[in-house]
Design an enzyme around this catalytic site. Structure first.
Site, PDB file in Angstrom:
ATOM      1  CG  HIS A  27      -1.937   1.142   1.137  1.00 35.15           C
ATOM      2  ND1 HIS A  27      -3.238   0.952   0.737  1.00 35.15           N
ATOM      3  CD2 HIS A  27      -1.833   2.475   1.384  1.00 35.15           C
ATOM      4  CE1 HIS A  27      -3.893   2.103   0.764  1.00 35.15           C
ATOM      5  NE2 HIS A  27      -3.051   3.047   1.148  1.00 35.15           N
ATOM      6  CB  SER A  73      -8.356  10.723  -3.137  1.00 31.79           C
ATOM      7  OG  SER A  73      -7.643  11.539  -2.221  1.00 31.79           O
ATOM      8  NE  ARG A 120      -7.875   3.470  -1.450  1.00 33.59           N
ATOM      9  CZ  ARG A 120      -7.239   4.476  -0.863  1.00 33.59           C
ATOM     10  NH1 ARG A 120      -6.915   5.555  -1.563  1.00 33.59           N
ATOM     11  NH2 ARG A 120      -6.912   4.418   0.410  1.00 33.59           N
ATOM     12  NE  ARG A 126     -10.202  12.074   6.784  1.00 27.75           N
ATOM     13  CZ  ARG A 126      -9.094  11.573   6.250  1.00 27.75           C
ATOM     14  NH1 ARG A 126      -8.498  12.241   5.286  1.00 27.75           N
ATOM     15  NH2 ARG A 126      -8.594  10.435   6.671  1.00 27.75           N
ATOM     16  CG  HIS A 176      -5.493   2.352   6.160  1.00 24.37           C
ATOM     17  ND1 HIS A 176      -4.332   1.790   5.671  1.00 24.37           N
ATOM     18  CD2 HIS A 176      -5.737   3.444   5.381  1.00 24.37           C
ATOM     19  CE1 HIS A 176      -3.890   2.508   4.645  1.00 24.37           C
ATOM     20  NE2 HIS A 176      -4.726   3.505   4.444  1.00 24.37           N
ATOM     21  CG  ASP A 249      -0.870   5.568   3.811  1.00 25.45           C
ATOM     22  OD1 ASP A 249      -1.469   5.426   2.724  1.00 25.45           O
ATOM     23  OD2 ASP A 249      -1.153   6.470   4.618  1.00 25.45           O
ATOM     24  CG  ASN A 254      -4.805  14.999   3.645  1.00 25.86           C
ATOM     25  OD1 ASN A 254      -4.626  16.149   3.273  1.00 25.86           O
ATOM     26  ND2 ASN A 254      -5.604  14.166   3.009  1.00 25.86           N
TER      27      ASN A 254
END
Length: 297
Positions: A27, A73, A120, A126, A176, A249, A254
């Site tokens: 990931h 995203s 995905r 958010r 996650h 990750d 963020n």
């Protein structure tokens, strides 16, 4: 143009833990570079470039052999950056795409040829404005052979997600662990709810990842070295050892206020998978089944 966010540690330490040969960082992401691959106008954040060369250098530094690149995203449904990184990996990367549910079958086939092995669905409000479950299920029914669906959601909507997950006609991988509150411990209500989900289908996989998010100080945790995460997650990995995969990750979207040291993230692995057998399943056997099944026959 808004300020671009730096999402990676500038000098991650060399981990004490040595991953087994063939280990997969299952990931991770690439961002841009923006000069080649623009970001989506709907993106909720605008990151600094983190291209394939940076990713592969980190892979080698941390002691991994392969990557699974998950479409971020910020790139929306334009998977060009992910496909470009896979093409530059010398066969050492595969990917997970984000697609418009109306995507044509020949476009899905082209993604397969480019190294994509799943799509995905993101349910974090958010990060995305719309998550049409009916359209997601339609495209999930048209996926190429051996593909799966990756789902990202938070624990507070798990119950309302159950019917949708039940209806997905291919294997499911939960990012996650659905972000449970690890401060509740291994027997907390959110971890019990997640176990119930895993027990409902034998083809639901999960990623015991992101201690930096789930055990962060701003989330009520204590931060690095993420002791609450280790305590809550180790029993899950042990009990569902054949259905978990792990990833850094990187680069960490963020997380600019609390960017984790990727070497420390790797050193979490023996704390949640303490035996060589568990480590090999988590890092080699399981991700190879999902992303390189032709090499497992």
């Amino acid at each position: 143009m808004p300020d671009r966010i730096t999402s990676w540690h500038s000098s991650p330490t060399k981990p004490r833990f040595t991953p087994p040969p063939g280990a997969v960082d299952a990931h991770c992401h690439v961002f841009g570079p923006m000069a080649l691959h623009s970001f989506s106008p709907k993106a909720k954040y605008l990151p600094q470039d983190a291209g394939p060369e940076m990713l592969f250098a980190l892979r080698d530094h941390l002691g991994f052999s392969r990557n699974v690149i998950v479409q971020a995203s910020c790139h929306g449904t334009d998977n060009a950056a992910t496909l470009d990184a896979i093409a530059k990996s010398d066969g050492k990367a595969r990917g997970v795409a984000v697609v418009d549910p109306a995507i044509a079958d020949n476009e899905l086939a082209a993604l397969h040829d480019g190294g994509i092995r799943g799509i995905r669905f993101n349910f974090l409000k958010r990060l995305v404005d719309d998550a049409p479950k009916d359209k997601f299920l339609e495209v999930a029914g048209r996926l190429p052979k051996d593909w799966h669906v990756v789902i990202y959601f938070e624990a507070d909507i798990l119950e309302e997600m159950r019917a949708f997950i039940d209806a997905v006609p291919v294997p499911v991988v939960v990012d996650h662990m659905g972000r449970p509150d690890v401060s509740q411990g291994p027997d907390g209500p959110e971890m019990r709810a997640f176990r119930s989900l895993l027990d409902s289908r034998s083809d639901i996989w999960f990623k015991p990842t992101c201690p930096d998010r789930l055990d962060a100080i701003k989330e009520g945790g204590r931060g690095d070295p993420w002791d609450a995460f280790a305590s809550a997650v180790a029993p899950l990995v042990s009990d569902y050892a054949d259905r978990c995969i792990w990833g850094t990750d990187w680069p960490h979207p963020n997380m600019q206020d609390e960017i984790p040291d990727d070497g420390h993230l790797v050193d979490m692995i023996p704390r949640i998978a303490p035996t060589e057998e568990l480590q090999r399943k988590l890092l080699v056997t399981n991700p190879m089944k999902l992303y390189w099944p032709e090499q497992c026959e």
